[in-house]
Design a protein around this motif. Structure first.
Motif, PDB file in Angstrom:
ATOM      1  N   ALA A   1      -1.003  28.246   3.570  1.00 49.98           N
ATOM      2  CA  ALA A   1      -1.896  27.205   3.073  1.00 49.98           C
ATOM      3  C   ALA A   1      -1.473  25.872   3.667  1.00 49.98           C
ATOM      4  N   ALA A   2      -2.340  24.885   3.482  1.00 45.17           N
ATOM      5  CA  ALA A   2      -1.940  23.504   3.710  1.00 45.17           C
ATOM      6  C   ALA A   2      -1.314  22.983   2.423  1.00 45.17           C
ATOM      7  N   TYR A   3      -0.155  22.367   2.542  1.00 54.39           N
ATOM      8  CA  TYR A   3       0.564  21.862   1.372  1.00 54.39           C
ATOM      9  C   TYR A   3       0.478  20.332   1.359  1.00 54.39           C
ATOM     10  N   TYR A   4       0.156  19.816   0.181  1.00 56.40           N
ATOM     11  CA  TYR A   4      -0.060  18.379   0.017  1.00 56.40           C
ATOM     12  C   TYR A   4       0.843  17.818  -1.067  1.00 56.40           C
ATOM     13  N   CYS A   5       1.435  16.658  -0.816  1.00 52.85           N
ATOM     14  CA  CYS A   5       2.113  15.983  -1.909  1.00 52.85           C
ATOM     15  C   CYS A   5       1.171  14.966  -2.533  1.00 52.85           C
ATOM     16  N   ASN A   6       1.386  14.749  -3.796  1.00 47.26           N
ATOM     17  CA  ASN A   6       0.522  13.904  -4.623  1.00 47.26           C
ATOM     18  C   ASN A   6       1.401  13.030  -5.509  1.00 47.26           C
ATOM     19  N   PHE A   7       1.125  11.756  -5.513  1.00 45.26           N
ATOM     20  CA  PHE A   7       1.893  10.781  -6.284  1.00 45.26           C
ATOM     21  C   PHE A   7       1.009  10.203  -7.369  1.00 45.26           C
ATOM     22  N   GLU A   8       1.368  10.458  -8.607  1.00 46.73           N
ATOM     23  CA  GLU A   8       0.641   9.895  -9.745  1.00 46.73           C
ATOM     24  C   GLU A   8       1.453   8.693 -10.244  1.00 46.73           C
ATOM     25  N   ARG A   9       0.958   7.545  -9.915  1.00 50.68           N
ATOM     26  CA  ARG A   9       1.667   6.312 -10.273  1.00 50.68           C
ATOM     27  C   ARG A   9       1.106   5.753 -11.575  1.00 50.68           C
ATOM     28  N   CYS A  10       1.955   5.496 -12.517  1.00 54.22           N
ATOM     29  CA  CYS A  10       1.562   4.898 -13.787  1.00 54.22           C
ATOM     30  C   CYS A  10       1.455   3.390 -13.601  1.00 54.22           C
ATOM     31  N   VAL A  11       0.221   2.866 -13.545  1.00 50.17           N
ATOM     32  CA  VAL A  11       0.051   1.453 -13.234  1.00 50.17           C
ATOM     33  C   VAL A  11       0.081   0.575 -14.481  1.00 50.17           C
TER      34      VAL A  11
ATOM     35  N   GLN B   1       0.844  -1.188   0.000  1.00 50.48           N
ATOM     36  CA  GLN B   1       0.000   0.000   0.000  1.00 50.48           C
ATOM     37  C   GLN B   1       0.883   1.242   0.000  1.00 50.48           C
ATOM     38  N   VAL B   2       0.566   2.173  -0.872  1.00 48.26           N
ATOM     39  CA  VAL B   2       1.350   3.405  -0.986  1.00 48.26           C
ATOM     40  C   VAL B   2       0.907   4.389   0.085  1.00 48.26           C
ATOM     41  N   GLN B   3       1.868   4.940   0.801  1.00 44.47           N
ATOM     42  CA  GLN B   3       1.580   5.981   1.788  1.00 44.47           C
ATOM     43  C   GLN B   3       2.527   7.148   1.572  1.00 44.47           C
ATOM     44  N   LEU B   4       1.979   8.351   1.743  1.00 44.29           N
ATOM     45  CA  LEU B   4       2.757   9.575   1.623  1.00 44.29           C
ATOM     46  C   LEU B   4       2.679  10.326   2.944  1.00 44.29           C
ATOM     47  N   VAL B   5       3.822  10.748   3.460  1.00 44.96           N
ATOM     48  CA  VAL B   5       3.854  11.471   4.723  1.00 44.96           C
ATOM     49  C   VAL B   5       4.652  12.754   4.527  1.00 44.96           C
ATOM     50  N   GLU B   6       3.941  13.886   4.678  1.00 39.86           N
ATOM     51  CA  GLU B   6       4.597  15.183   4.545  1.00 39.86           C
ATOM     52  C   GLU B   6       5.137  15.640   5.891  1.00 39.86           C
ATOM     53  N   SER B   7       6.159  16.472   5.833  1.00 37.77           N
ATOM     54  CA  SER B   7       6.694  17.110   7.032  1.00 37.77           C
ATOM     55  C   SER B   7       7.398  18.391   6.601  1.00 37.77           C
ATOM     56  N   GLY B   8       7.756  19.201   7.594  1.00 41.35           N
ATOM     57  CA  GLY B   8       8.526  20.402   7.312  1.00 41.35           C
ATOM     58  C   GLY B   8       7.744  21.696   7.339  1.00 41.35           C
TER      59      GLY B   8
ATOM     60  N   VAL C   1      -1.813   2.141 -21.742  1.00 44.53           N
ATOM     61  CA  VAL C   1      -2.842   1.761 -22.697  1.00 44.53           C
ATOM     62  C   VAL C   1      -2.781   2.728 -23.874  1.00 44.53           C
ATOM     63  N   GLN C   2      -2.534   2.181 -25.043  1.00 44.26           N
ATOM     64  CA  GLN C   2      -2.438   3.002 -26.256  1.00 44.26           C
ATOM     65  C   GLN C   2      -1.484   4.166 -26.065  1.00 44.26           C
ATOM     66  N   GLY C   3      -0.369   3.907 -25.436  1.00 45.77           N
ATOM     67  CA  GLY C   3       0.665   4.914 -25.263  1.00 45.77           C
ATOM     68  C   GLY C   3       0.437   5.894 -24.136  1.00 45.77           C
ATOM     69  N   MET C   4      -0.654   5.748 -23.398  1.00 46.77           N
ATOM     70  CA  MET C   4      -0.958   6.667 -22.308  1.00 46.77           C
ATOM     71  C   MET C   4      -0.965   5.914 -20.984  1.00 46.77           C
ATOM     72  N   CYS C   5      -0.448   6.577 -19.943  1.00 45.19           N
ATOM     73  CA  CYS C   5      -0.453   5.978 -18.623  1.00 45.19           C
ATOM     74  C   CYS C   5      -1.849   5.990 -18.004  1.00 45.19           C
ATOM     75  N   VAL C   6      -2.203   4.863 -17.409  1.00 41.98           N
ATOM     76  CA  VAL C   6      -3.364   4.828 -16.529  1.00 41.98           C
ATOM     77  C   VAL C   6      -2.835   5.117 -15.125  1.00 41.98           C
TER      78      VAL C   6
ATOM     79  N   TYR D   1       7.934   6.575 -15.195  1.00 37.06           N
ATOM     80  CA  TYR D   1       6.592   6.908 -15.666  1.00 37.06           C
ATOM     81  C   TYR D   1       5.761   7.622 -14.603  1.00 37.06           C
ATOM     82  N   ASP D   2       6.318   7.798 -13.416  1.00 40.56           N
ATOM     83  CA  ASP D   2       5.574   8.388 -12.306  1.00 40.56           C
ATOM     84  C   ASP D   2       5.826   9.885 -12.209  1.00 40.56           C
ATOM     85  N   THR D   3       4.884  10.577 -11.595  1.00 37.34           N
ATOM     86  CA  THR D   3       4.983  12.023 -11.409  1.00 37.34           C
ATOM     87  C   THR D   3       4.653  12.369  -9.968  1.00 37.34           C
ATOM     88  N   MET D   4       5.426  13.291  -9.421  1.00 34.88           N
ATOM     89  CA  MET D   4       5.154  13.793  -8.078  1.00 34.88           C
ATOM     90  C   MET D   4       4.781  15.263  -8.172  1.00 34.88           C
ATOM     91  N   ASN D   5       3.777  15.636  -7.405  1.00 35.05           N
ATOM     92  CA  ASN D   5       3.314  17.015  -7.391  1.00 35.05           C
ATOM     93  C   ASN D   5       3.206  17.528  -5.959  1.00 35.05           C
TER      94      ASN D   5
END
Length: 125
Positions: free
Chosen positions: A92-102, A1-8, A105-110, A32-36
């Motif tokens: 603001a509240a700052y959030y990290c976001n992980f877009e994982r390419c699982v 299971q993927v978990q993200l924990v922010e700090s700082g 399909v037809q050249g595009m990440c799901v 293939y993954d992106t972090m935001n």
């Protein structure tokens, strides 16, 4: 299971700096993954602040361009957001976001989408 924990997060004065961290467990970055990083001020929508792609490309919101740097430490599976010259409007509240390419399909990440719990940044004048 993927978990993200922010700090700082914390409280700083006008012109101060903070470095936010986002530690990811349960998965390792691939090309293939992106972090935001997003932020959400009270009563406002969540907006994108910075992006780093699998190959290491970066992109920034105009409102913070020149004041923030997103980086990634693959060995620690951690993403950072260095913020300088902070302003009260950066509060603001700052959030990290992980877009994982699982799969591709037809050249595009799901994408599977994961979020951290957020860390508060408060900038006072």
């Amino acid at each position: 299971q993927v978990q993200l924990v922010e700090s700082g997060g914390g409280s700083v004065q006008l012109g101060g700096s903070l470095r936010l961290s986002c530690a990811i467990s349960g998965f390792f970055f691939s090309r293939y993954d992106t972090m935001n990083w997003y932020r959400q001020a009270p009563g406002k929508e969540r907006v994108l602040v910075a992006t780093i792609t699998g190959p290491g490309g970066t992109n920034y919101a105009d409102s913070m361009k020149g004041r923030v740097t997103i980086s990634r430490e693959n060995g620690k599976n951690t993403v950072y957001l260095q913020m300088n010259s902070l302003k009260p409007e950066d509060t603001a509240a700052y959030y990290c976001n992980f877009e994982r390419c699982v799969r591709i399909v037809q050249g595009m990440c799901v994408i599977d989408d994961y979020w951290g719990q957020g860390t508060q940044v408060t900038v006072s004048s």
